[in-house]
Design a protein around this motif. Structure first.
Motif, short mmCIF file in Angstrom:
data_model
loop_
_atom_site.label_atom_id
_atom_site.label_comp_id
_atom_site.label_asym_id
_atom_site.label_seq_id
_atom_site.Cartn_x
_atom_site.Cartn_y
_atom_site.Cartn_z
N GLU A 188 0.83 -1.20 0.00
CA GLU A 188 0.00 0.00 0.00
C GLU A 188 0.86 1.26 0.00
OE1 GLU A 188 -3.73 1.40 2.71
OE2 GLU A 188 -1.79 1.27 3.71
N ALA A 189 1.93 1.25 0.80
CA ALA A 189 2.82 2.40 0.86
C ALA A 189 3.53 2.61 -0.47
CB ALA A 189 3.84 2.22 1.98
N ARG A 190 3.83 1.55 -1.17
CA ARG A 190 4.46 1.69 -2.48
C ARG A 190 3.57 2.41 -3.47
NH1 ARG A 190 4.56 -2.99 -6.78
NH2 ARG A 190 2.50 -2.04 -6.94
N GLU A 191 2.26 2.13 -3.41
CA GLU A 191 1.33 2.77 -4.33
C GLU A 191 1.33 4.28 -4.17
OE1 GLU A 191 -0.32 1.20 -6.65
OE2 GLU A 191 0.43 -0.77 -6.05
N TYR A 192 1.58 4.77 -2.96
CA TYR A 192 1.58 6.21 -2.69
C TYR A 192 3.00 6.79 -2.60
CZ TYR A 192 -3.34 5.51 -1.56
OH TYR A 192 -4.68 5.19 -1.62
N TRP A 229 5.31 6.23 -0.47
CA TRP A 229 5.70 6.58 0.90
C TRP A 229 6.94 5.75 1.26
CZ3 TRP A 229 0.03 5.84 2.87
CH2 TRP A 229 -0.72 6.96 2.53
N LYS A 245 7.47 4.98 4.97
CA LYS A 245 6.60 3.94 5.50
C LYS A 245 7.03 2.55 5.02
CE LYS A 245 1.72 3.07 6.44
NZ LYS A 245 0.34 3.54 6.22
#
Length: 271
Positions: free
Chosen positions: A227-231, A233, A236
């Protein structure tokens, strides 16, 4: 005091790496978007560890509130899958390994199949796992069980087959039955191999769970990193990776201490 000094010596290299990382980050060697500083990662980690709501004794217990933060909740989910999948994999591998180790006929029958399947990494089963079980915990548990199955199986077989024949002949000469030999000779003599396989198996299970959570489930540390990769981050992502490393260290330390305790009779432990 000896244990404390050992821990301090073991912390030298991680601390040194963090210091160098922080110095290079402050010097602008790395872009903060791709490799944030340790302080930025620590700030994100603290934020992800915090409970989502203020503590209310009338609504939940303190423990439930404490693990309501992102990383504690995900770490608990990942650990639950690791333990469940490992229990399934080891629970199937141990009796099969004992049978293959004690019976040459069963070994000859099963070993070719084991040697064909063993080199296939659990990750290669991901498409089949999704087809067979859909999404959710079921494919993740299947992959984790598969990842922990073969280390336990192979070490159990090796441990049983390497029991010194002198012990077996001595037990037979003393009139011990086959069940007594198995319980009092084979199991104790092979237990170092079995416990070593269990330690490797639970380590493999922890690796597999991260991959499985990136594909099949909607919580867990692997899911949170994806999920953090998608944004983008990065802080994170690294915080999640360090959480995985810390949890893996705790699991391995516990497994090592348990092995030492169970094998305290074994020559060389503590020397």
């Amino acid at each position: 005091m000896t244990r404390l000094s050992s821990v301090l010596r073991g912390a030298i290299m991680p601390v040194l790496v963090v210091i160098i990382w922080e110095i290079l980050s402050r010097a602008g060697v790395f872009s903060a978007a791709f490799l944030p500083s340790p302080l930025a990662v620590a700030a994100r980690w603290v934020q992800a560890m915090q409970p989502l709501q203020p503590f209310n004794p009338s609504e939940s217990s303190y423990l439930v509130w404490l693990v309501s933060g992102e990383f504690p909740h995900d770490a608990a989910a990942s650990l639950s899958r690791v333990l469940s999948g490992f229990a399934i994999g080891a629970g199937l591998a141990l009796p099969l390994g004992l049978l293959m180790g004690t019976s040459q006929r069963i070994y000859t029958l099963m070993n070719p199949l084991v040697q064909i399947l063993r080199p296939i990494p659990p990750i290669a089963y991901i498409p089949l796992a999704i087809v067979w079980f859909g999404l959710g915990n079921a494919p993740a548990l299947f992959l984790i069980a598969l990842g922990s199955f073969f280390p336990v199986l192979v070490n159990t077989i090796a441990g049983v087959r390497q029991v010194d024949s002198i012990y077996l002949r001595a037990a037979r000469n003393l009139g011990a039955s086959s069940m007594t030999i198995f319980r009092r000779v084979i199991l104790p003599a092979s237990s170092p191999f079995i416990l070593a396989g269990a330690r490797i198996g639970i380590g493999t299970a922890f690796i597999v769970v991260i991959v499985a959570e990136m594909i099949a489930v909607s919580d867990g540390l692997g899911y949170r990193i994806l999920e953090a990769r998608e944004y983008l981050w990065s802080d994170k992502i690294i915080a999640g990776m360090l959480t995985i490393g810390a949890l893996g260290l705790l699991i391995d330390t516990f497994a090592s201490r348990l092995n030492d305790y169970l094998l305290r009779w074994h020559r060389g432990i503590g020397t």
